[in-house]
Design an enzyme around this catalytic site. Sequence first.
Site, short mmCIF file in Angstrom:
data_model
loop_
_atom_site.label_atom_id
_atom_site.label_comp_id
_atom_site.label_asym_id
_atom_site.label_seq_id
_atom_site.Cartn_x
_atom_site.Cartn_y
_atom_site.Cartn_z
N GLY A 22 -12.72 -2.83 -9.49
CA GLY A 22 -11.86 -1.73 -9.90
C GLY A 22 -11.23 -1.98 -11.26
N ALA A 23 -12.05 -2.46 -12.20
CA ALA A 23 -11.52 -2.97 -13.47
C ALA A 23 -11.56 -1.97 -14.61
CB ALA A 23 -12.29 -4.23 -13.88
N ARG A 25 -9.66 0.68 -15.19
CA ARG A 25 -8.38 1.21 -15.65
C ARG A 25 -7.26 0.58 -14.83
NH1 ARG A 25 -8.18 7.43 -13.24
NH2 ARG A 25 -8.49 6.89 -11.04
N ASN A 95 -9.36 -5.63 -6.50
CA ASN A 95 -8.37 -4.60 -6.79
C ASN A 95 -8.84 -3.21 -6.38
OD1 ASN A 95 -6.13 -3.25 -8.44
ND2 ASN A 95 -7.97 -2.54 -9.51
N TYR A 161 -4.90 4.14 4.22
CA TYR A 161 -4.64 3.26 3.06
C TYR A 161 -3.67 2.15 3.45
CZ TYR A 161 -2.96 1.94 -1.61
OH TYR A 161 -2.60 1.24 -2.74
N ALA A 163 -3.01 1.05 6.44
CA ALA A 163 -3.64 0.18 7.44
C ALA A 163 -4.61 -0.80 6.78
CB ALA A 163 -4.38 1.03 8.47
N LYS A 165 -4.58 -1.87 3.62
CA LYS A 165 -3.84 -2.85 2.83
C LYS A 165 -3.11 -3.85 3.74
CE LYS A 165 -4.62 -1.26 -1.40
NZ LYS A 165 -5.34 -2.04 -2.44
N ILE A 194 3.61 1.82 -9.30
CA ILE A 194 3.17 1.40 -10.63
C ILE A 194 2.69 2.62 -11.41
CG2 ILE A 194 1.64 -0.14 -11.92
CD1 ILE A 194 3.63 -1.57 -10.03
#
Length: 257
Positions: A22-23, A25, A95, A161, A163, A165, A194
């Site tokens: 997931g690099a 952005r 990520n 999401y 669950a 994580k 973020i």
Amino acid sequence: MPEHMDQPGLAHPPGRTALVTGAGRGIGKATALALAVQGLHVVLTGRHEQRLHEAVGEIRALGGSAQALVGDLADEGFWQALAALDRSVDVMVHNASQPAPFGVIENVPIADLHGVMDSVLFAGLRLARLCVPHMKQAGFGRLVFVGSTASELGAHGQVAYAAAKSGLQGLVRSLALEVSRFGVTCNLVEPGFIDTERTRGAVSDTVRAALGARAAVGRAGTPEEVAAVIAFLSSPLASYVTGVCLPVSGGIELGLK
């Protein structure tokens, strides 16, 4: 390379490789840049070819070393390409995630629930399974997973999401028990709210301001602030930190538990 390379304990010896999923952005891109500053060759993965190549260009412009591996974690061909890399991975940062559409659980299609769990949790397991053998043999490795404060606080309309994580907490703690005696550490970073392209696209300005104000520091975080913590946990300096689930949240969860 930037002067950060001279900081003792943060720089890696020549020849080590980092993989960041997931690099293209946000947190992933910021992390790839931070790891390149430490002297790592960075393999950036993601689904968007142009974003990845732009990030690779930024790293090379700084004097770093990087390459792009375009693909989807849901595609078996991507995993085959990853296994065929001519480099062994010494630092792995997972990520990537595929959030389900916002909605109460009974309205979210089963396929979307699977997509979230697969991209976050099952992909994390597969990445560890792929990277750990080399790390054990080398006597060095860093596994860093990107979770969310949703694990602790819950997330209305994003049950899958939260669950997925939350599952990373068990993965990290259990994997740390397996690998830490081999010089391999395993940790989880849990960002709060973020300010990224994704959150800007998903949340209105009014809601974003309100969420930022809920943090103890009174604002949203930046991808670079999360990346700085990941970079530390990925460094040789963090050799005695393992099995940790660390909020990087500006204290957004304080007073809410």
